[in-house]
Design an enzyme around this catalytic site. Sequence first.
Site, PDB file in Angstrom:
ATOM      1  N   GLY A   1      36.657 108.302  34.220  1.00  0.00           N
ATOM      2  CA  GLY A   1      35.140 109.250  34.091  1.00  0.00           C
ATOM      3  C   GLY A   1      35.804 110.434  33.197  1.00  0.00           C
ATOM      4  O   GLY A   1      36.025 111.002  33.496  1.00  0.00           O
TER       5      GLY A   1
ATOM      6  N   ARG B   1      35.799 101.959  32.120  1.00  0.00           N
ATOM      7  CA  ARG B   1      36.334 101.670  33.414  1.00  0.00           C
ATOM      8  C   ARG B   1      37.079  99.849  33.639  1.00  0.00           C
ATOM      9  O   ARG B   1      35.951  99.622  32.748  1.00  0.00           O
ATOM     10  CB  ARG B   1      36.069 102.304  35.032  1.00  0.00           C
TER      11      ARG B   1
ATOM     12  N   ASP C   1      44.197 108.550  37.875  1.00  0.00           N
ATOM     13  CA  ASP C   1      44.813 108.332  38.239  1.00  0.00           C
ATOM     14  C   ASP C   1      44.930 106.600  38.163  1.00  0.00           C
ATOM     15  O   ASP C   1      46.123 106.134  37.405  1.00  0.00           O
ATOM     16  CB  ASP C   1      44.667 107.592  39.999  1.00  0.00           C
TER      17      ASP C   1
ATOM     18  N   THR D   1      39.730 114.428  34.979  1.00  0.00           N
ATOM     19  CA  THR D   1      39.476 114.195  35.654  1.00  0.00           C
ATOM     20  C   THR D   1      39.015 115.537  36.879  1.00  0.00           C
ATOM     21  O   THR D   1      39.062 116.427  37.297  1.00  0.00           O
ATOM     22  CB  THR D   1      39.592 113.200  37.024  1.00  0.00           C
TER      23      THR D   1
ATOM     24  N   ASP E   1      37.908 115.669  39.495  1.00  0.00           N
ATOM     25  CA  ASP E   1      38.029 115.612  40.869  1.00  0.00           C
ATOM     26  C   ASP E   1      38.921 116.492  41.835  1.00  0.00           C
ATOM     27  O   ASP E   1      39.247 116.773  42.982  1.00  0.00           O
ATOM     28  CB  ASP E   1      38.642 113.929  41.379  1.00  0.00           C
TER      29      ASP E   1
ATOM     30  N   ASP F   1      41.991 115.203  42.114  1.00  0.00           N
ATOM     31  CA  ASP F   1      42.892 114.877  43.636  1.00  0.00           C
ATOM     32  C   ASP F   1      43.896 113.108  42.957  1.00  0.00           C
ATOM     33  O   ASP F   1      44.412 112.647  43.207  1.00  0.00           O
ATOM     34  CB  ASP F   1      41.768 113.594  43.206  1.00  0.00           C
TER      35      ASP F   1
ATOM     36  N   ARG G   1      34.211 112.002  44.729  1.00  0.00           N
ATOM     37  CA  ARG G   1      34.730 111.090  45.779  1.00  0.00           C
ATOM     38  C   ARG G   1      35.719 110.979  46.614  1.00  0.00           C
ATOM     39  O   ARG G   1      35.051 111.426  47.331  1.00  0.00           O
ATOM     40  CB  ARG G   1      35.594 110.054  44.258  1.00  0.00           C
TER      41      ARG G   1
END
Length: 360
Positions: A14, A75, A106, A128, A130, A132, A174
């Site tokens: 993303g 992706r 990741d 990203t 996120d 995350d 996410r």
Amino acid sequence: MQKFKRIGVLTSGGDAPGMNAAIRAITCAAIRQGVEVMGIIGGYSGLINEKLKPLTTTSVANIISRGGTTLYSDRCLEFKTEEGMQKAIATCKKYNIDAIIAIGGDGTFRGATDLSLHGIPTIGVTGTIDNDITATDYTVGFDTAMNTVVNIADQFRDTCQSHARCNVIEVMGRDCGWIALMAGIASGAVAVAIPEIPFDEAKAIEKIKLEKAEGNRGMLVIVSEGVFEEVDGKKVPYGKLLRERIEKATGIETKFARLAHVVRGGSPSLRDRFTASKMGVRAVELLLEGKSDLIIAEEYGKLVPIDTHFALTVDRMYKNKLKDGDLDGFSPEDIEKMKEICDIRTAKIQRYYDLISKTS
Ligand code: F6P
């Protein structure tokens, strides 16, 4: 010092605001060291399909303020196959690309570490929204995304107040609740639902009733897209369900809004431009120092290179996704360090989550 003639840079997964700032920094830092830069178009699929363009200090001169990624993203499933990997390596050989800097999350780093294992040095730069990636306190794009949500939430608040309504706002992230949590605190949300912490729906509804009784006319609830409820054996996004239940239980007209990809676009904030610039320059330095298979993490405000395999493993540990054998090869000290990183993150999320009930 490693003598590279040419490196490649790609963005994958993303897109995130600040990716362009990283591309710019990498290009300028490399060229100033006499290293050419090849932009790989469309992430790993660009590497497989030989979609490349040379980058110059002039071509990247005006991209720092632009959202998205000027190298485009993808992706790429083919890259996960040995055949895809071999095509990617063949492209590197054909175009004399000695090393690659991969900007993403990741999935991007999993691809990068595979490339390293196949002999192409790589460094990962986070990109990203996120936030995350467990091994780093910060990922490029997160600040802009939070600010985007806060600005939109402020607008919802204006109209909620005028009409005495509540608005449930679902935001991206996410499986990770950081955007919802931080934007929820900063927009004065009455409640926030995130995947990491069980949501006390009854308490949230009581809170909304109480606020209404006290005369509060406009209320916001932020829900992370990663929160689901099982209905008839199906995973249903929680935000819409919560909207219905709030309206039914409180009598307050309640709206639902899914912000979706709006949260991912936009001109990057100062924080994202700055962090992306620092990480980009550090990535080039590390490659030229002969380092590989690292991602650049931020720990307490400092940039720290971390072994990619370690970073991906601690991430799986935090997300309860460790598979048999994942910890093989790590020293007891490494495993202790991983547990410590996970505990710090869990405690931090809980601390910030507790702020919601204290401040609303
Ligand atoms: O990882 C970034 C992210 O925007 C997530 O927050 C979201 O769940 C996902 O990507 C959406 O992916 P796509 O753009 O492929 O729909």
